[in-house]
Design a protein around this motif. Structure first.
Motif, PDB file in Angstrom:
ATOM      1  N   ASN A 435       0.831  -1.202   0.000  1.00 36.62           N
ATOM      2  CA  ASN A 435       0.000   0.000   0.000  1.00 36.62           C
ATOM      3  C   ASN A 435       0.863   1.249   0.000  1.00 36.62           C
ATOM      4  O   ASN A 435       1.853   1.350   0.737  1.00 36.62           O
ATOM      5  CB  ASN A 435      -0.899   0.014   1.241  1.00 36.62           C
ATOM      6  CG  ASN A 435      -2.330  -0.343   0.924  1.00 36.62           C
ATOM      7  OD1 ASN A 435      -2.640  -0.816  -0.168  1.00 36.62           O
ATOM      8  ND2 ASN A 435      -3.223  -0.153   1.888  1.00 36.62           N
ATOM      9  N   ALA A 504      -8.101  -1.441   1.722  1.00 33.54           N
ATOM     10  CA  ALA A 504      -8.489  -1.399   3.129  1.00 33.54           C
ATOM     11  C   ALA A 504      -7.872  -2.549   3.913  1.00 33.54           C
ATOM     12  O   ALA A 504      -7.539  -2.403   5.095  1.00 33.54           O
ATOM     13  CB  ALA A 504     -10.013  -1.442   3.246  1.00 33.54           C
ATOM     14  N   ASN A 505      -7.697  -3.686   3.243  1.00 32.16           N
ATOM     15  CA  ASN A 505      -7.151  -4.866   3.909  1.00 32.16           C
ATOM     16  C   ASN A 505      -6.139  -5.554   3.010  1.00 32.16           C
ATOM     17  O   ASN A 505      -6.265  -5.534   1.776  1.00 32.16           O
ATOM     18  CB  ASN A 505      -8.270  -5.860   4.253  1.00 32.16           C
ATOM     19  CG  ASN A 505      -9.297  -5.273   5.191  1.00 32.16           C
ATOM     20  OD1 ASN A 505      -9.008  -4.960   6.338  1.00 32.16           O
ATOM     21  ND2 ASN A 505     -10.520  -5.099   4.701  1.00 32.16           N
ATOM     22  N   GLY A 507      -4.420  -8.644   1.122  1.00 34.46           N
ATOM     23  CA  GLY A 507      -5.032  -9.831   0.532  1.00 34.46           C
ATOM     24  C   GLY A 507      -4.691  -9.980  -0.931  1.00 34.46           C
ATOM     25  O   GLY A 507      -3.910  -9.201  -1.492  1.00 34.46           O
ATOM     26  N   THR A 529       0.033  -4.539   3.511  1.00 34.56           N
ATOM     27  CA  THR A 529      -0.254  -3.283   4.206  1.00 34.56           C
ATOM     28  C   THR A 529       0.710  -3.098   5.381  1.00 34.56           C
ATOM     29  O   THR A 529       0.280  -2.977   6.531  1.00 34.56           O
ATOM     30  CB  THR A 529      -1.712  -3.252   4.700  1.00 34.56           C
ATOM     31  OG1 THR A 529      -1.942  -4.394   5.553  1.00 34.56           O
ATOM     32  CG2 THR A 529      -2.695  -3.297   3.536  1.00 34.56           C
ATOM     33  N   ARG A 561      -3.645   1.204  11.008  1.00 37.13           N
ATOM     34  CA  ARG A 561      -3.527  -0.238  11.181  1.00 37.13           C
ATOM     35  C   ARG A 561      -3.396  -0.581  12.662  1.00 37.13           C
ATOM     36  O   ARG A 561      -2.975   0.250  13.474  1.00 37.13           O
ATOM     37  CB  ARG A 561      -2.294  -0.767  10.444  1.00 37.13           C
ATOM     38  CG  ARG A 561      -2.339  -0.537   8.942  1.00 37.13           C
ATOM     39  CD  ARG A 561      -3.450  -1.329   8.296  1.00 37.13           C
ATOM     40  NE  ARG A 561      -3.597  -1.003   6.878  1.00 37.13           N
ATOM     41  CZ  ARG A 561      -4.637  -1.386   6.131  1.00 37.13           C
ATOM     42  NH1 ARG A 561      -5.611  -2.095   6.679  1.00 37.13           N
ATOM     43  NH2 ARG A 561      -4.707  -1.054   4.862  1.00 37.13           N
TER      44      ARG A 561
END
Length: 642
Positions: A435, A504-505, A507, A529, A561
């Motif tokens: 990210n 956002a997450n 994965g 992230t 986070r």
């Protein structure tokens, strides 16, 4: 052996780590060295089929849709694409059956017939394994624009092998590999390794518990201690938090290790091995690294092949871009240009100085203060078949150079088929990104075999992600100009674009690139992230009550986070003009004074919280600074109470 006796098969999938090409601080890994996952078997194995009575075995499988053609070998040396139409002599198969060796739809379905084994691969099966050259192993891989995939290894169940059982997917080994430039490193530089988990049979796997381990470092068989390891790039660059123990978390299949190599180059090879594993076994194979002088004035350089055209089409002119790099990972802008000699293993492949492939050359020279050579390559062939030609390329420094060049062995595959038109899209670039970082990609146009082919007119490509709110594509390397489309220009096959993730997450997600008339592509992209910064939550600047100030940790995209460890950071808080009394408190009623000298964001916490009594602070200015610590950048806020 796969001969007249149909035998049970143990499936082994041999997979070596696929190098991430995502951008880390001060480091851009080359696209070379990456591999896509191996194809996988579905349906019955060829060793479980009655080959002697039916004179064929059917092999069905799944594969990454970025893969072009499937290649088969019986000795890992001689590879051939199965013919479009298998030789059905002495089989009961219906006429007209064809082999599907194209992975663009994510699967393949091929027939290995007795006559094809003999005529294409030179395999003569014996009636009982006592005559001819029966088959104990079948190797299957795919070819793609960034190189061959990992290899699916099918093993005869009667062969003495270390497998833990048919189709075993249980993690057994911890394996180590040096990232790019593989086999080399620069003195006093940070460089990365990947430690990952394999099954007994070479397949990437996860474990149910954490796997911790250490590394040994030796030179000429003796322990070498002049080298330090870190868990991330920031720690390595700041010489902080040295460690000697590493962990692959439960449910994960790898971890990255960062080493700072010694400041003095060694006229020897460093060997790194995994030792002291808390679970599973350590691979006995060492990661060997030759340590070069990283100074810009050094005579050592390493060559990267940018936008490598691994698979090219016959009679088509392609650019070849060679970059000279210092071993401090910077481009080598040398005053005196070095000359490279290029030798191809097949005389049909030639190198040229011009974009129309009209002037043949056997060498290229870096011009003064230019680290990049742009040349051209073409494979000339008149026939059209369903086979691929394999060409090895050797690049060496010419006699009389001022520099010594290190280069990985290069291989080209040449598509000799009649599929001469673009049929599908790809997007070429890192599969693992973080990210907030701006990562480079290339949109590619290819034929049905996955071979890069230029467009015949300008092609507008739509750029998106399959899942929503994952990030944005951009036109420039600073990720300043957002775009939703890109144009692959006429007579070219690649268009550079950039992507910055803001998921956002963490994965696995998918890109979605599409254009009218071409097969769309939705490759997987793994978004991480990692925590990279402290972040101050928005502060209520309306004076008159006890107000919270929250300081948390965030990833590169600025998304808060949960802390993965305890973070302690010095802070400073000033209010001007001074209110004349303490206004910083530890509780939401502003009754317990607090010292605003540091904050602690504990492991598992979302933020540290302080409180400010804002009564009477109208018109006063607040300045808040959170200092950076190893691996995490600082943050600041200033504003006026209203």
């Amino acid at each position: 052996m796969m001969n007249v006796s149909g035998k049970n098969l143990i499936v082994f999938i041999l997979t070596v780590f696929a190098l991430t090409g995502c951008k880390e601080p001060e480091m851009q890994l080359s696209t070379l060295g990456k591999k896509l996952p191996a194809p996988s078997l579905k349906g019955s194995s060829p060793f479980e089929q009655d080959f002697d009575s039916q004179n064929y075995a059917r092999v069905q499988g799944s594969c990454d849709s970025r893969v072009g053609t499937i290649l088969v070998s019986f000795d890992k040396n001689i590879w051939h694409q199965p013919p479009s139409s298998p030789d059905l002599t002495d089989t009961a198969l219906s006429a007209g059956i064809t082999n599907d060796s194209d992975c663009s739809d994510g699967s393949f379905d091929i027939y290995l017939t007795k006559n094809d084994l003999q005529n294409i691969w030179g395999i003569t099966t014996g009636s009982s394994g006592t005559t001819g050259s029966g088959v104990d192993y079948i190797y299957i891989k795919g070819s793609s624009i960034i190189g061959d995939t990992e290899t699916l290894t099918l093993v005869d169940g009667d062969v003495n092998s270390p497998g833990t059982g048919p189709n075993s997917g249980v993690a057994a080994l911890v394996v180590l590999e040096k990232n790019w430039p593989r086999g080399f490193a620069g003195s006093d530089q940070c460089g990365s390794f990947m430690a990952f988990l394999n099954t007994e049979n070479g397949q990437r796997a996860t474990h149910t518990a954490d796997v911790s381990f250490k590394l040994s470092k030796t030179v000429a068989g003796s322990t070498y201690s002049g080298i330090t390891a870190y868990k991330n790039w920031s720690d390595c660059h700041s010489y902080s938090n040295i460690t000697d123990t590493f962990t692959i978390p439960a449910g994960s299949d790898y971890t990255e290790i960062i080493y700072r190599f010694p400041s003095t180059p060694l006229d020897a090879v460093l060997n790194f091995k995994i030792i002291n594993t808390s679970a599973l076994r350590a691979s006995t194979t060492a990661a060997a690294v030759t340590l070069r002088n990283s100074e810009a004035s050094s005579t050592y350089r390493w060559l990267s092949l940018e936008e490598h055209m691994f698979q090219i089409y016959k009679n088509t002119c392609y650019p070849i871009r060679l970059r000279s790099n210092n071993f401090n990972n910077s481009p080598a802008y040398d005053q005196f240009g070095g000359t490279l000699d290029l030798v191809a293993s097949d005389a049909r492949m030639k190198f040229y100085t011009d974009a129309s492939c009209g002037t043949v050359t056997s060498s290229y020279t870096f011009s003064s203060y230019n680290s990049l050579i742009v040349g051209y390559v073409k494979f000339s062939e008149a026939s059209s078949t369903d086979t691929m030609a394999s060409v090895n390329l050797t690049i060496t420094g010419a006699a009389g150079n001022n520099y010594y060049y290190d280069a990985v062995p290069l291989n080209f595959r040449v598509d000799l088929s009649s599929k001469s038109s673009p049929a599908k899209l790809d997007i070429w670039g890192p599969r693992d990104i973080a990210n907030g970082y701006c990562s480079a990609y290339s949109v590619a146009t290819m034929n049905a075999n996955g071979t890069l082919l230029p467009t015949t007119s300008n092609l507008t490509v739509n750029l998106a992600t399959q899942e929503s709110n994952l990030g944005q594509f951009f036109a420039d390397e600073t990720c300043a100009t957002p775009i939703s489309t890109a144009v692959v220009s006429k007579d070219t096959a690649l268009k550079k674009v950039y992507f910055r993730a803001a998921a956002a997450n963490a994965g696995s997600y998918h890109f979605n690139v599409n254009a009218p008339g071409l097969t769309n592509h939705t490759p997987i992209v793994n978004i991480r992230t990692p925590i990279t910064q402290f972040k101050i939550a928005p502060i209520d600047m309306i004076a008159g009550a006890c107000k919270a100030v929250s300081i948390g940790v965030a990833d590169g995209a600025g998304i808060f986070r949960i802390a993965d460890q305890t973070y302690n950071a010095p802070i400073s808080i000033s209010i001007t003009p001074t209110p004349g009394s303490n206004v910083i408190f530890a509780d939401p009623s502003c009754s317990v004074p607090a010292s605003p000298s540091y904050i602690t964001v504990g492991s598992g916490m979302g933020a540290a919280v302080l409180y400010i009594q804002t009564a009477g602070l109208n018109g006063k200015m607040l300045d808040l600074t959170v200092s950076a610590v190893a691996g995490v950048s600082g943050s600041a806020f200033n504003g006026t109470f209203q």
